[in-house]
Scaffold this motif. Sequence first.
Motif, PDB file in Angstrom:
ATOM      1  N   ASP A 134       4.142 -11.763  -7.024  1.00 26.98           N
ATOM      2  CA  ASP A 134       2.929 -12.370  -7.009  1.00 26.98           C
ATOM      3  C   ASP A 134       2.023 -11.767  -5.886  1.00 26.98           C
ATOM      4  O   ASP A 134       1.079 -10.802  -5.535  1.00 26.98           O
ATOM      5  N   ILE A 135       2.723 -11.970  -4.862  1.00 27.17           N
ATOM      6  CA  ILE A 135       2.087 -11.353  -4.003  1.00 27.17           C
ATOM      7  C   ILE A 135       2.429 -10.062  -3.072  1.00 27.17           C
ATOM      8  O   ILE A 135       1.651  -9.491  -2.392  1.00 27.17           O
ATOM      9  N   ILE A 136       3.995  -9.832  -4.230  1.00 34.11           N
ATOM     10  CA  ILE A 136       4.522  -7.948  -3.830  1.00 34.11           C
ATOM     11  C   ILE A 136       3.475  -7.898  -4.354  1.00 34.11           C
ATOM     12  O   ILE A 136       2.672  -6.361  -4.162  1.00 34.11           O
ATOM     13  N   THR A 137       2.610  -7.780  -5.808  1.00 33.23           N
ATOM     14  CA  THR A 137       1.642  -6.809  -6.554  1.00 33.23           C
ATOM     15  C   THR A 137       0.718  -6.968  -5.785  1.00 33.23           C
ATOM     16  O   THR A 137      -0.482  -5.842  -5.470  1.00 33.23           O
ATOM     17  N   GLY A 138      -0.261  -7.773  -5.855  1.00 31.24           N
ATOM     18  CA  GLY A 138      -1.128  -8.190  -4.281  1.00 31.24           C
ATOM     19  C   GLY A 138      -1.189  -6.955  -3.380  1.00 31.24           C
ATOM     20  O   GLY A 138      -2.320  -5.961  -3.469  1.00 31.24           O
ATOM     21  N   LEU A 139      -0.501  -7.276  -3.056  1.00 28.17           N
ATOM     22  CA  LEU A 139      -0.082  -6.616  -1.480  1.00 28.17           C
ATOM     23  C   LEU A 139       0.343  -4.939  -1.787  1.00 28.17           C
ATOM     24  O   LEU A 139      -0.311  -3.780  -0.924  1.00 28.17           O
ATOM     25  N   GLN A 140       0.798  -4.548  -2.551  1.00 34.20           N
ATOM     26  CA  GLN A 140       1.115  -3.802  -3.113  1.00 34.20           C
ATOM     27  C   GLN A 140      -0.299  -2.791  -3.489  1.00 34.20           C
ATOM     28  O   GLN A 140      -0.397  -0.999  -3.053  1.00 34.20           O
ATOM     29  N   MET A 141      -0.725  -3.567  -4.357  1.00 37.25           N
ATOM     30  CA  MET A 141      -2.477  -2.954  -4.675  1.00 37.25           C
ATOM     31  C   MET A 141      -3.038  -2.673  -3.038  1.00 37.25           C
ATOM     32  O   MET A 141      -3.442  -1.454  -3.823  1.00 37.25           O
ATOM     33  N   TYR A 142      -3.330  -3.034  -2.672  1.00 37.96           N
ATOM     34  CA  TYR A 142      -3.256  -2.669  -1.688  1.00 37.96           C
ATOM     35  C   TYR A 142      -3.359  -1.794  -1.026  1.00 37.96           C
ATOM     36  O   TYR A 142      -3.830  -0.654  -0.409  1.00 37.96           O
ATOM     37  N   MET A 143      -2.170  -1.880  -0.620  1.00 42.55           N
ATOM     38  CA  MET A 143      -1.540  -0.641   0.302  1.00 42.55           C
ATOM     39  C   MET A 143      -1.365   0.747  -0.441  1.00 42.55           C
ATOM     40  O   MET A 143      -2.168   1.907   0.137  1.00 42.55           O
ATOM     41  N   ALA A 144      -1.538   0.658  -1.903  1.00 44.35           N
ATOM     42  CA  ALA A 144      -1.715   1.758  -2.766  1.00 44.35           C
ATOM     43  C   ALA A 144      -3.422   2.506  -2.396  1.00 44.35           C
ATOM     44  O   ALA A 144      -3.635   3.357  -2.043  1.00 44.35           O
ATOM     45  N   ALA A 145      -4.429   1.534  -2.007  1.00 47.60           N
ATOM     46  CA  ALA A 145      -5.141   1.597  -2.532  1.00 47.60           C
ATOM     47  C   ALA A 145      -6.038   2.234  -0.893  1.00 47.60           C
ATOM     48  O   ALA A 145      -7.023   3.520  -0.067  1.00 47.60           O
ATOM     49  N   LYS A 146      -5.817   1.243   0.533  1.00 41.85           N
ATOM     50  CA  LYS A 146      -5.479   1.823   1.109  1.00 41.85           C
ATOM     51  C   LYS A 146      -4.644   1.305   2.216  1.00 41.85           C
ATOM     52  O   LYS A 146      -3.567   0.988   3.431  1.00 41.85           O
ATOM     53  N   PRO A 147      -3.876   2.964   2.078  1.00 39.78           N
ATOM     54  CA  PRO A 147      -2.484   3.143   2.743  1.00 39.78           C
ATOM     55  C   PRO A 147      -2.283   2.857   4.485  1.00 39.78           C
ATOM     56  O   PRO A 147      -0.988   3.129   4.865  1.00 39.78           O
ATOM     57  N   ASP A 148      -3.607   3.766   5.431  1.00 43.96           N
ATOM     58  CA  ASP A 148      -3.700   3.679   6.504  1.00 43.96           C
ATOM     59  C   ASP A 148      -3.890   2.304   7.067  1.00 43.96           C
ATOM     60  O   ASP A 148      -4.203   1.749   8.376  1.00 43.96           O
ATOM     61  N   ALA A 149      -4.192   1.247   6.449  1.00 43.84           N
ATOM     62  CA  ALA A 149      -4.217  -0.293   6.725  1.00 43.84           C
ATOM     63  C   ALA A 149      -2.867  -0.910   6.970  1.00 43.84           C
ATOM     64  O   ALA A 149      -2.152  -0.566   6.726  1.00 43.84           O
ATOM     65  N   LEU A 150      -3.413  -1.587   7.939  1.00 42.32           N
ATOM     66  CA  LEU A 150      -1.520  -2.377   8.134  1.00 42.32           C
ATOM     67  C   LEU A 150      -1.557  -4.065   7.865  1.00 42.32           C
ATOM     68  O   LEU A 150      -2.810  -4.799   7.849  1.00 42.32           O
ATOM     69  N   ILE A 151      -1.020  -4.719   7.586  1.00 42.99           N
ATOM     70  CA  ILE A 151      -0.744  -5.842   6.767  1.00 42.99           C
ATOM     71  C   ILE A 151       0.167  -6.570   7.856  1.00 42.99           C
ATOM     72  O   ILE A 151       1.609  -6.386   8.489  1.00 42.99           O
ATOM     73  N   ILE A 152      -0.167  -7.933   7.595  1.00 35.02           N
ATOM     74  CA  ILE A 152       0.269  -8.908   9.072  1.00 35.02           C
ATOM     75  C   ILE A 152       1.038  -9.732   7.907  1.00 35.02           C
ATOM     76  O   ILE A 152      -0.214 -10.847   7.650  1.00 35.02           O
ATOM     77  N   LEU A 153       1.150 -10.457   7.577  1.00 29.87           N
ATOM     78  CA  LEU A 153       2.214 -11.540   6.663  1.00 29.87           C
ATOM     79  C   LEU A 153       2.026 -12.814   7.510  1.00 29.87           C
ATOM     80  O   LEU A 153       2.858 -13.189   8.649  1.00 29.87           O
ATOM     81  N   VAL A 154       1.259 -13.996   7.186  1.00 24.71           N
ATOM     82  CA  VAL A 154       1.295 -15.031   7.419  1.00 24.71           C
ATOM     83  C   VAL A 154       2.205 -16.571   6.870  1.00 24.71           C
ATOM     84  O   VAL A 154       1.302 -16.667   5.515  1.00 24.71           O
ATOM     85  N   SER A 155       3.072 -16.787   7.138  1.00 27.71           N
ATOM     86  CA  SER A 155       3.286 -17.498   5.982  1.00 27.71           C
ATOM     87  C   SER A 155       2.309 -19.135   5.559  1.00 27.71           C
ATOM     88  O   SER A 155       1.927 -19.631   7.249  1.00 27.71           O
ATOM     89  N   PRO A 156       2.156 -20.023   5.263  1.00 32.85           N
ATOM     90  CA  PRO A 156       1.213 -20.961   5.206  1.00 32.85           C
ATOM     91  C   PRO A 156       1.478 -21.937   5.930  1.00 32.85           C
ATOM     92  O   PRO A 156       2.622 -22.498   5.586  1.00 32.85           O
ATOM     93  N   VAL A 157       0.620 -23.423   6.582  1.00 28.67           N
ATOM     94  CA  VAL A 157       1.522 -24.246   7.346  1.00 28.67           C
ATOM     95  C   VAL A 157       1.595 -25.029   6.161  1.00 28.67           C
ATOM     96  O   VAL A 157       3.230 -25.692   6.691  1.00 28.67           O
ATOM     97  N   GLY A 158       2.125 -25.502   5.200  1.00 34.76           N
ATOM     98  CA  GLY A 158       2.062 -26.320   4.317  1.00 34.76           C
ATOM     99  C   GLY A 158       2.866 -27.723   4.507  1.00 34.76           C
ATOM    100  O   GLY A 158       2.288 -28.360   5.615  1.00 34.76           O
TER     101      GLY A 158
END
Length: 398
Positions: A134-158
């Motif tokens: 689900d994480i990969i699906t969502g981020l790939q949707m965003y990356m496809a729409a905004k190919p020049d945006a940069l993404i930082i993954l931040v694992s939650p505190v949990g």
Amino acid sequence: MGLTKLVRGTSTAGDIFDNVNGLIDLAETSIQQRFLNHFANRDKMTYIVSGDSTRDNASNYMISYYTKQLSKVNVNVINDSRSGASPKNWFQNLWGSVSGVQHAIDSTPGTGETTILEYSFGLNGDGTGTRDADIITGLQMYMAAKPDALIILVSPVGGWVDKTQTRAEYEAIASILGIPVLHASYATDAIRQNSDFMTDGTHPNQYGSMRVVNWLMSEILPDKCRIAMDLEDAEKLPLPPNNFVITVVNGSYYTDYVPTTTRRALAKIDVEPNFNLRFKHMGDANVIVYYDQNSVFISRAVISPDANGYYNVVIPQGCYKVGINIVSADGATWDALGFRPIVEYVVSPIPWASQKRLNAGISIALPYTVNPFLDKDGKLPGVGEKPTGVVGGQWVWS
């Protein structure tokens, strides 16, 4: 910087790890370079915070602190977080115009060349075992729409167990997508059981949130931007409004029985997991019903009021909506009382924390600025008050 890299082993698989680390180095450099380019050109940059209740809830003021700090380097913050959000309902745009991949896309100018997306989901699983996908699906949707945006993954505190799992999951996702990952639990490990900084074992309060943001900014900002993002002791903020806006629904009742006009209940209320909730309604019903973020039934509880007529509960993990019954049969008599139900969080006051105290135990490469007007309790002087002494390096006003 502290972006997490995979550790090369002695097997031939080490070549894979080396390649992944090269991608992370590239992404790391790109993030810092984006800040530098923006800082040099004085153009407006966008920083989108996509997350769940560890980013935006009823009591942590975290998004406002992101906004305050990043405004110092001329960066516009977009809140794409929502309590109860999960990786699945983020890419499904469950929250419409306030959070979701479409909201993130719509909030990103152009092709994303001036945008950084911080992504931190995972605590609110959908029970399907597909969180990584689900994480990969969502981020790939965003990356496809905004190919020049940069993404930082931040694992939650949990929690203690969840943080270990999500660290590994986020590292694997980072290797698949070629983006950097930071572990927010590094900032909260030492304070997880400290109620001065955490609402519970999962959710940072005002000062725990400041600690997380300080650590994140210290990790991702280049030196030239760090010097502009000073850490100023903040005035202690009031506890959030804890009284809910409620609606009494005639003829409604949270059971399997057919509702009748003689019954009364409250419309479903959005809540936070692990928070203490109390309510009072003067009716004969004593049932509260728990639902997840999609209004799917979780459980129901029969409870007794305390000596003051309040029903007290702790919202269970995974619950983001509650249904509260008021009257089981004689609604007209209850109506005649004219009583307005009360539903509120029970939020304990927390002591004020200076920036140095709230950052204790972690390395923060940001400059400190002392606010000389704050007193020892984090309050500014009232009208007509004068300094009468110094305690712990802070003024005493009276």
